[in-house]
Write an enzyme that holds these catalytic residues in place. Structure first.
Site, PDB file in Angstrom:
ATOM      1  N   ARG A  34       0.818  -1.157   0.015  1.00 20.33           N
ATOM      2  CA  ARG A  34      -0.079   0.072   0.016  1.00 20.33           C
ATOM      3  C   ARG A  34       0.858   1.239  -0.069  1.00 20.33           C
ATOM      4  O   ARG A  34       0.586   2.187  -0.724  1.00 20.33           O
ATOM      5  CB  ARG A  34      -1.040   0.129   1.084  1.00 20.33           C
ATOM      6  CG  ARG A  34      -1.506   1.162   1.499  1.00 20.33           C
ATOM      7  CD  ARG A  34      -3.032   1.528   2.187  1.00 20.33           C
ATOM      8  NE  ARG A  34      -2.898   0.324   3.360  1.00 20.33           N
ATOM      9  CZ  ARG A  34      -2.179   0.625   4.497  1.00 20.33           C
ATOM     10  NH1 ARG A  34      -1.437   1.441   4.590  1.00 20.33           N
ATOM     11  NH2 ARG A  34      -2.296  -0.173   5.262  1.00 20.33           N
ATOM     12  N   TYR A  94     -16.800  15.999 -15.705  1.00 15.78           N
ATOM     13  CA  TYR A  94     -17.090  14.712 -15.972  1.00 15.78           C
ATOM     14  C   TYR A  94     -18.213  14.636 -14.622  1.00 15.78           C
ATOM     15  O   TYR A  94     -17.918  14.811 -13.623  1.00 15.78           O
ATOM     16  CB  TYR A  94     -15.880  13.809 -15.657  1.00 15.78           C
ATOM     17  CG  TYR A  94     -16.126  12.418 -15.185  1.00 15.78           C
ATOM     18  CD1 TYR A  94     -16.888  11.734 -16.152  1.00 15.78           C
ATOM     19  CD2 TYR A  94     -15.966  11.857 -14.060  1.00 15.78           C
ATOM     20  CE1 TYR A  94     -17.547  10.348 -15.806  1.00 15.78           C
ATOM     21  CE2 TYR A  94     -16.294  10.470 -13.744  1.00 15.78           C
ATOM     22  CZ  TYR A  94     -17.010   9.903 -14.686  1.00 15.78           C
ATOM     23  OH  TYR A  94     -17.288   8.584 -14.293  1.00 15.78           O
ATOM     24  N   ASP A 118      -7.459  18.644 -14.407  1.00 16.54           N
ATOM     25  CA  ASP A 118      -7.780  17.338 -14.943  1.00 16.54           C
ATOM     26  C   ASP A 118      -7.292  17.227 -16.153  1.00 16.54           C
ATOM     27  O   ASP A 118      -7.907  17.926 -17.378  1.00 16.54           O
ATOM     28  CB  ASP A 118      -9.387  16.937 -14.637  1.00 16.54           C
ATOM     29  CG  ASP A 118      -9.655  15.643 -15.222  1.00 16.54           C
ATOM     30  OD1 ASP A 118      -8.901  15.021 -15.903  1.00 16.54           O
ATOM     31  OD2 ASP A 118     -10.748  15.024 -14.756  1.00 16.54           O
ATOM     32  N   LYS A 135      -7.974   6.212 -19.262  1.00 14.52           N
ATOM     33  CA  LYS A 135      -8.379   6.700 -20.599  1.00 14.52           C
ATOM     34  C   LYS A 135      -7.036   6.622 -21.430  1.00 14.52           C
ATOM     35  O   LYS A 135      -6.674   5.579 -21.577  1.00 14.52           O
ATOM     36  CB  LYS A 135      -8.939   8.236 -20.610  1.00 14.52           C
ATOM     37  CG  LYS A 135     -10.034   8.279 -19.264  1.00 14.52           C
ATOM     38  CD  LYS A 135     -11.401   7.475 -19.786  1.00 14.52           C
ATOM     39  CE  LYS A 135     -12.436   6.976 -18.948  1.00 14.52           C
ATOM     40  NZ  LYS A 135     -12.560   7.851 -17.719  1.00 14.52           N
TER      41      LYS A 135
HETATM   42  C1  LIG Z   1     -12.139  13.684 -17.395  1.00 16.53           C
HETATM   43  C2  LIG Z   1     -12.434  12.789 -16.510  1.00 16.53           C
HETATM   44  N1  LIG Z   1     -12.114  12.838 -15.212  1.00 16.53           N
HETATM   45  C3  LIG Z   1     -12.064  11.909 -14.279  1.00 16.53           C
HETATM   46  C4  LIG Z   1     -12.715  10.597 -14.521  1.00 16.53           C
HETATM   47  C5  LIG Z   1     -12.683   9.663 -13.625  1.00 16.53           C
HETATM   48  O1  LIG Z   1     -12.050   8.501 -13.782  1.00 16.53           O
HETATM   49  P1  LIG Z   1     -12.003   7.192 -13.259  1.00 16.53           P
HETATM   50  O2  LIG Z   1     -13.190   6.532 -14.179  1.00 16.53           O
HETATM   51  O3  LIG Z   1     -10.879   6.625 -13.689  1.00 16.53           O
HETATM   52  O4  LIG Z   1     -12.193   6.911 -11.877  1.00 16.53           O
HETATM   53  C6  LIG Z   1     -13.128  10.538 -15.975  1.00 16.53           C
HETATM   54  C7  LIG Z   1     -14.123   9.355 -16.155  1.00 16.53           C
HETATM   55  O5  LIG Z   1     -14.734   9.293 -17.104  1.00 16.53           O
HETATM   56  C8  LIG Z   1     -13.178  11.553 -16.730  1.00 16.53           C
HETATM   57  O6  LIG Z   1     -13.574  11.446 -18.174  1.00 16.53           O
END
Ligand SMILES: Cc1ncc(COP(=O)(O)O)c(C=O)c1O
Length: 384
Positions: A51, A103, A175, A200
Site C-alpha cells: 500500500r 465529468y 484534470d 483513458k
Molecule cells: C475527465 C475525467 N476525469 C475523471 C474521470 C474519473 O476517472 P475514473 O473513471 O478512472 O475514476 C473521468 C472518467 O470518465 C473523466 O472522463
C-alpha cells in the site's frame, strides 16, 4: 544525455525508467506481492508493504512524473480516487471553485461526498478566466479545472487561471485526462497539480481503471503521498504494469487520435443532418485561440447534436453504430460513442447539466485509431 532532458516522444518510453535491478528486465516485473522480507525490523530494501509502495507502481509513478514534466508522480486505483486525495488536502469550511462542465462522476464526488464534510464547491463557466475572480473569497483554497471539458469541449486558459490562483495563493489542479501531456502540460502552464483518469488515454487500451497525480513541489507531494498511503486507494502491480505499457505508445496513439478526430469533426460539420459539432480545432470554436496556444493539437474527443435536437434521433444513432461501440469511457484504441445525458453525466441533475449544454440530443465520440474511412462509413450509415 540525461533521461531528464529527453523530448516528449522519448520520455513516454524511457522517462524515469531503468532496467530492473534483479536481472536487468527492460520492462519492470509485475511485483505481485503485498509485503517484503526484512532482515531486522525496518531492515528492508526500500519496500515494506505494497500500500505504501510497490516497485511496479514506482516505475509507473516515475513515468507519470516524467511525461508531465513534474517531479513526483502518484498512481491511484482510479481517476476519482486521485481526485479524492486532492480534496482531502482541504479542511471543513474551505471552498473550491470548479469548472461547471466536468465529468459527471467528478461532480458527484464533490457534491455528494465532500459537501457533507463542510467543503463548498462553486461550479462556474471558466471560458472567461476573469469571471472566476468574483467567486474567490477568503475561504477559497483550490481551483479545479477540467480542460477540454467533458463533454462540451470548452477550453480553459490554464495560464490565465494560474495567474489568478497565484495572486490569491490558491492551489490550481487540472484534470488533463482529455488532452494528455502529448497535447498539453498543465504544470508548465503554472498548475500545481495535474490529475488523470489514466483509465483513458494513458492506459489507452480500455483494460485498466487507474488514476494519477503529478506535482512539482516536494511539500505538496509529501502531503499527497501521506493521503495515498493513509487512505489506501492505490493502483495494483498488474494495473501499474499495463498503464506503463500504455504510456510507451501514448505519442503514436495520440497522433492518430488527432488525425482521425480532425477528419471526423470535419465530416460531421458538413453533414446536412448535424446541427452542431463541438471540437476545439474549429476556427469558430469560442476558445480556439486558447486551444491553439496551450495545446499541441486538438485531440480525438468530439460531441455533436443532430438537427431538431431530438433525444430519439440521438438514441437511434448510437444504437445503429457498429464500428463505434456504445460504451462508457474514452481514450482507448477503439472508437466509442456515448450518450452523456443518460450515461457519463446522468449523475448531474438535468437542469444543471442543460445549463452547460449537455442536452438529451448530445452524442459524444471518442475517436479511436482504426482506419478513419471505416469510422466515417459507420457514422454515415448510422446518421442516415
Ligand atoms: C475527465 C475525467 N476525469 C475523471 C474521470 C474519473 O476517472 P475514473 O473513471 O478512472 O475514476 C473521468 C472518467 O470518465 C473523466 O472522463
Amino acid at each position: 544525455m540525461s533521461k531528464k532532458d529527453l523530448r516528449f516522444n522519448s520520455k513516454t518510453i524511457h522517462g524515469g525508467q531503468q532496467p530492473d535491478k534483479a536481472y536487468g528486465a527492460v520492462m519492470p516485473p509485475i511485483y505481485q506481492t503485498s509485503t517484503y522480507a526484512q532482515s531486522t525490523p525496518g531492515g528492508h530494501m526500500g519496500y515494506e508493504y505494497s500500500r505504501s509502495a510497490n516497485p511496479t507502481r514506482t516505475a509507473l509513478e516515475n513515468a507519470l512524473a516524467s511525461i508531465e514534466n513534474g517531479n513526483y508522480g502518484l498512481a491511484f486505483a482510479s481517476g476519482l480516487s486521485a481526485m479524492d486525495a486532492v480534496i482531502k488536502l482541504l479542511n471543513p469550511g474551505d471552498e473550491v471553485v470548479s469548472t461547471n462542465d466536468l465529468y459527471g462522476g467528478s461532480y458527484r464526488l464533490f457534491k455528494q461526498v465532500f459537501e457533507k464534510y463542510g467543503i463548498t464547491f462553486h461550479f462556474i463557466g471558466m471560458q472567461d478566466a476573469a469571471a472566476i475572480e468574483s467567486h474567490i473569497n477568503e475561504k477559497t483554497k483550490l481551483i479545479w479545472v477540467e480542460t477540454p471539458t467533458n463533454p462540451m469541449m470548452n477550453v480553459i486558459d490554464i495560464r490565465a487561471v494560474s495567474a489568478l490562483a497565484k495572486k490569491h495563493q490558491l492551489l490550481l489542479a487540472v484534470d488533463n485526462t482529455f488532452a494528455t501531456p502529448y497535447l498539453q502540460r498543465p504544470l508548465d502552464l503554472g498548475a500545481d497539480i495535474v490529475m488523470h483518469s489514466a483509465t483513458k488515454y494513458l492506459g489507452g487500451h480500455s483494460d485498466v481503471v487507474v488514476g494519477a497525480l503529478v506535482v512539482k513541489d516536494k511539500e505538496l507531494a509529501d502531503q499527497l503521498y501521506f493521503i495515498q498511503n493513509a487512505s489506501g486507494a492505490v493502483c495494483g502491480p498488474m494495473d501499474s504494469f499495463l498503464t506503463l505499457r500504455g504510456i510507451k505508445t501514448l505519442h503514436v496513439r495520440m497522433q492518430r487520435h488527432c488525425e482521425n478526430g480532425k477528419a471526423i469533426a470535419q465530416y460531421l460539420a458538413k453533414h446536412p443532418k448535424i446541427e452542431k459539432v463541438y471540437w476545439p480545432g474549429f476556427e469558430d470554436h469560442p476558445n480556439h485561440e486558447v486551444a491553439k496556444d496551450q495545446m499541441n493539437g486538438f485531440g480525438g474527443m468530439i460531441s455533436f447534436i443532430t438537427k431538431g435536437s431530438s433525444y430519439d434521433d440521438a438514441i437511434k444513432i448510437v444504437e445503429k453504430l457498429q464500428v463505434f461501440t456504445l460504451a462508457e469511457s474514452l481514450g482507448g484504441v477503439e472508437s466509442l460513442a456515448g450518450h452523456p445525458a443518460s450515461m457519463t453525466h446522468a449523475s448531474i441533475p438535468k437542469t444543471e447539466r442543460e445549463k452547460s449544454g449537455v442536452v438529451d440530443a448530445l452524442i459524444r465520440l471518442s475517436v479511436g485509431i482504426e482506419d478513419v474511412d471505416d469510422l466515417i462509413a459507420d457514422l454515415e450509415q448510422a446518421i442516415g
